[in-house]
Design a protein around this motif. Structure first.
Motif, PDB file in Angstrom:
ATOM      1  N   GLU A  79       0.814  -1.225   0.000  1.00 52.46           N
ATOM      2  CA  GLU A  79       0.000   0.000   0.000  1.00 52.46           C
ATOM      3  C   GLU A  79       0.846   1.274   0.000  1.00 52.46           C
ATOM      4  OE1 GLU A  79      -3.673   1.977   2.574  1.00 52.46           O
ATOM      5  OE2 GLU A  79      -2.207   0.689   3.578  1.00 52.46           O
ATOM      6  N   ASP A  80       0.443   2.201  -0.848  1.00 55.45           N
ATOM      7  CA  ASP A  80       1.012   3.552  -0.852  1.00 55.45           C
ATOM      8  C   ASP A  80      -0.098   4.489  -0.362  1.00 55.45           C
ATOM      9  OD1 ASP A  80       1.990   6.093  -1.336  1.00 55.45           O
ATOM     10  OD2 ASP A  80       2.818   5.598  -3.326  1.00 55.45           O
ATOM     11  N   LYS A  81       0.007   4.962   0.862  1.00 50.41           N
ATOM     12  CA  LYS A  81      -1.069   5.732   1.479  1.00 50.41           C
ATOM     13  C   LYS A  81      -1.288   7.101   0.834  1.00 50.41           C
ATOM     14  CE  LYS A  81      -1.023   3.343   5.886  1.00 50.41           C
ATOM     15  NZ  LYS A  81      -0.914   3.427   7.362  1.00 50.41           N
ATOM     16  N   GLU A  82      -0.343   7.512   0.002  1.00 51.66           N
ATOM     17  CA  GLU A  82      -0.522   8.778  -0.712  1.00 51.66           C
ATOM     18  C   GLU A  82      -1.329   8.606  -1.992  1.00 51.66           C
ATOM     19  OE1 GLU A  82       3.272  10.564  -1.327  1.00 51.66           O
ATOM     20  OE2 GLU A  82       3.684  10.813   0.819  1.00 51.66           O
ATOM     21  N   LYS A  83      -1.594   7.363  -2.370  1.00 53.89           N
ATOM     22  CA  LYS A  83      -2.359   7.080  -3.587  1.00 53.89           C
ATOM     23  C   LYS A  83      -3.802   6.734  -3.220  1.00 53.89           C
ATOM     24  CE  LYS A  83       1.327   7.219  -6.308  1.00 53.89           C
ATOM     25  NZ  LYS A  83       1.504   8.218  -7.374  1.00 53.89           N
ATOM     26  N   PRO A  84      -4.747   6.925  -4.149  1.00 55.15           N
ATOM     27  CA  PRO A  84      -6.150   6.583  -3.878  1.00 55.15           C
ATOM     28  C   PRO A  84      -6.334   5.079  -3.670  1.00 55.15           C
ATOM     29  CG  PRO A  84      -5.852   7.213  -6.182  1.00 55.15           C
ATOM     30  CD  PRO A  84      -4.573   7.537  -5.488  1.00 55.15           C
ATOM     31  N   GLU A  85      -7.374   4.724  -2.916  1.00 57.53           N
ATOM     32  CA  GLU A  85      -7.613   3.318  -2.583  1.00 57.53           C
ATOM     33  C   GLU A  85      -7.766   2.461  -3.830  1.00 57.53           C
ATOM     34  OE1 GLU A  85     -10.235   1.679   0.825  1.00 57.53           O
ATOM     35  OE2 GLU A  85     -11.502   1.554  -0.977  1.00 57.53           O
ATOM     36  N   ILE A  86      -8.456   2.954  -4.844  1.00 55.37           N
ATOM     37  CA  ILE A  86      -8.707   2.167  -6.049  1.00 55.37           C
ATOM     38  C   ILE A  86      -7.401   1.762  -6.733  1.00 55.37           C
ATOM     39  CG2 ILE A  86      -8.985   4.205  -7.526  1.00 55.37           C
ATOM     40  CD1 ILE A  86     -10.826   0.800  -7.805  1.00 55.37           C
ATOM     41  N   LEU A  87      -6.407   2.674  -6.694  1.00 55.88           N
ATOM     42  CA  LEU A  87      -5.115   2.363  -7.307  1.00 55.88           C
ATOM     43  C   LEU A  87      -4.367   1.322  -6.472  1.00 55.88           C
ATOM     44  CD1 LEU A  87      -3.620   3.258  -9.864  1.00 55.88           C
ATOM     45  CD2 LEU A  87      -2.279   4.811  -8.431  1.00 55.88           C
ATOM     46  N   ASN A  88      -4.482   1.422  -5.145  1.00 59.27           N
ATOM     47  CA  ASN A  88      -3.850   0.430  -4.266  1.00 59.27           C
ATOM     48  C   ASN A  88      -4.481  -0.949  -4.440  1.00 59.27           C
ATOM     49  OD1 ASN A  88      -1.678   1.639  -2.694  1.00 59.27           O
ATOM     50  ND2 ASN A  88      -3.244   2.986  -1.839  1.00 59.27           N
TER      51      ASN A  88
END
Length: 582
Positions: A402-411
């Motif tokens: 997970e990259d918390k700076e990216k939107p959930e859909i992308l994660n």
């Protein structure tokens, strides 16, 4: 069925040969006769299905789950688990139930009684109900037993039958001899105990509560062969040999992966081949891959774990570079319908570092370690030749990616991309229960016990799981359904057979690209996975992938890609997965 009088001559010879190596020619025959008695005792109880050789296929997928991962008040956890399993029985056919037996610590791996199911979970009758829809994978914890067990209590009291059941010294051995022993722990090898029989230094490879069994005493072997066949009698189709590389001890050596430990596996294999050849052994040995495959090449176990995969895949996503993992996959050329590998990304323990040590450089492992810590993970260490080195990363697979700076859909897309890679490579995929829903680290679980592995061992109520499955707005629901969708298509394709051919392509460092071919060579699938958050433009030559027809068919969404002048022009969106059949 086998005759009562004696085992077939060829099988008898194999077992005796193993025993001669372990115990000497003088003792081997008498030990064999005792083992033969145990075999005959179980012979009548085993159903004919146990005599059918186990052949692996593209439909084989494993779920790794604790018996009490899902709990409901006043209900045996195995019954609660069985209700959940109805949701996945069309996609997953093998269930590895962890922590089945009564234990005192280590969440199921410090067993008090090898034959008694934990009362909170239920009874063998509940287990047999699960067996109606799934093949059962059971842990054979053969290296150690709980200090709370009757075996150790009787040993401590000087009971004649349990004399020398454990490795104990009146005086502490020289430190030089102790330091030779390889252990994935930083605690002391020997623990000092005041027992009724006297003061003893007792061998424990792992934790204070897990006392190592002494197989140099044949009576220990008899007891454990009985346990093994008891599991087979109660429906086990797969037996995971937990910590099998540590079973044979000799001070002054590493006491790990000894010749004796390999012969021990051969012995178990030969015993099972006489009475239940349809049962497969899984060697759980967390070492580098070259060492691990010896268990397959020597016809010891039918399955091993692909321990390098998880660290290699993390490195791939962190560095946005597929070169190392693709080169590694080209070395896997020894699988068959009866011998294969299990591909795991996450499990009840941690992400193996040791498995990838001969593939990744020390500085590359350190880069992964740094990322894992930044994402809230923990590190388990080992002592090797006096040095403290990382042994495993303790983190959930979701939190690791997970990259918390990216939107959930992308994660979610990134997470599913990693699973698509796992599902498409040669071998049998295994999914951990928390990974089925993309669950994050449980820091409260770690704080409660102080044990790093508990970060990935959370329990859930039945109502929580129902919400995950039923609420389409939840992340867990989206992950769960996407995983099942991938498996739905995967399990229909002969090209994803675990014994099918696999060839890596090096098209773009940000694209995972392999060709899978069915065992009969009639079907092929080009696997393309974008491991980055960028659009990737590919030109794939028709002759490079051996495509006779001028089109590729994506089995995941039925899109058709047409060739122009012998070339396919393909655009991959961020973390997009294509399974292109031709």
């Amino acid at each position: 069925m086998l005759k009562k009088e004696k085992l077939p001559q060829n099988k008898r010879k194999k077992i005796i040969k193993n025993l001669e190596f372990l115990y000497g020619k003088k003792e081997a025959l008498s030990i064999y006769k005792e083992i033969e008695k145990i075999i005959f005792r179980y012979q009548k109880k085993l159903k004919k299905e146990r005599f059918k050789r186990n052949y692996f296929s593209e439909k084989d997928v494993i779920l790794i789950v604790y018996g009490d991962n899902i709990v409901k008040k006043k209900e045996p956890s195995l019954l609660t688990l069985k209700k959940f399993l109805k949701n996945i029985k069309n996609y997953i056919n093998i269930v590895h139930i962890i922590g089945l037996f009564l234990y005192s610590s280590d969440r199921g791996f410090s067993i008090i009684d090898f034959k008694k199911i934990n009362p909170r979970l239920g009874k063998f009758t509940h287990l047999k109900k699960i067996k109606k829809d799934f093949s059962l994978l059971v842990d054979f914890v053969c290296n150690h037993i709980s200090s709370k067990s009757e075996w150790f209590k009787k040993f401590a009291k000087g009971h004649k039958e349990y004399k020398n059941f454990f490795i104990a010294f009146d005086k502490k051995p020289p430190q030089k001899e102790i330091e030779c022993v390889y252990r994935p722990r930083t605690t002391s090898l020997l623990v000092y105990r005041k027992l009724p029989i006297g003061k003893k230094w007792i061998w424990r490879t792992f934790c204070h509560d897990q006392i190592d069994l002494n197989y140099q005493n044949p009576k220990v072997l008899f007891k454990m062969v009985d346990v093994l066949l008891h599991y087979v009698e109660n429906g086990a189709k797969f037996i995971r040999l937990d910590a099998i590389g540590y079973v044979w001890k000799k001070l002054g050596t590493s006491c790990f992966l000894t010749k004796e430990s390999h012969i021990f596996v051969q012995l178990l294999r030969n015993i099972l081949d006489t009475i239940a050849p349809g049962v497969s052994l899984i060697a759980e040995v967390n070492v580098n891959f070259k060492e691990n495959i010896n268990y397959l090449k020597a016809n010891e176990a039918q399955l091993i774990y692909n321990f390098p995969l998880s660290s290699l895949l993390l490195f791939t996503f962190y560095q946005k570079n597929t070169r190392k993992i693709l080169k590694f996959l080209d070395t896997i050329n020894f699988t068959s319908k009866t011998k294969n590998i299990i591909n795991i990304l996450d499990c009840h323990d941690g992400i193996s570092v040791v498995g990838a040590e001969d593939i990744l450089k020390r500085e590359e492992i350190e880069k992964i370690k740094k990322e894992v810590i930044e994402k809230g993970g923990k590190i388990n260490y080992k002592i090797e030749k006096g040095r403290k080195l990382p042994y495993e990363f303790n983190i959930t697979w979701w939190s690791a990616l997970e990259d918390k700076e990216k939107p959930e859909i992308l994660n979610i897309k990134k997470y599913i991309a990693s699973r698509a890679i796992q599902f498409s490579i040669k071998g049998i995929p295994a999914i951990y229960f928390l990974g089925l829903f993309g669950k994050e680290n449980c820091l409260s679980c770690f704080k409660k016990t102080g044990k790093t592995r508990d970060i990935n061992r959370k329990r859930f109520t039945e109502n929580q799981i129902k919400r995950f499955i039923s609420n389409p707005k939840r992340k867990e629901n989206k992950v769960f359904n996407e995983i099942l969708r991938l498996l739905k298509y995967r399990n229909k394709e002969k090209a994803f057979h675990p014994a099918g051919n696999q060839k890596s392509l090096f098209l773009d460092k940000k694209v995972f690209s392999i060709i899978r071919t069915s065992p009969n060579k009639k079907e092929k699938i080009l696997v393309l996975v974008n491991i980055s958050d960028e659009n990737i433009y590919l030109k794939v030559k028709q002759n490079k992938i051996g495509a006779k027809k001028e089109y590729l068919f994506n089995i995941l969404d039925r899109t058709v890609y047409l060739a122009e002048n012998g070339e396919f022009n393909i655009v991959l969106c961020p973390y997009q997965v294509l399974w292109l059949k031709y």
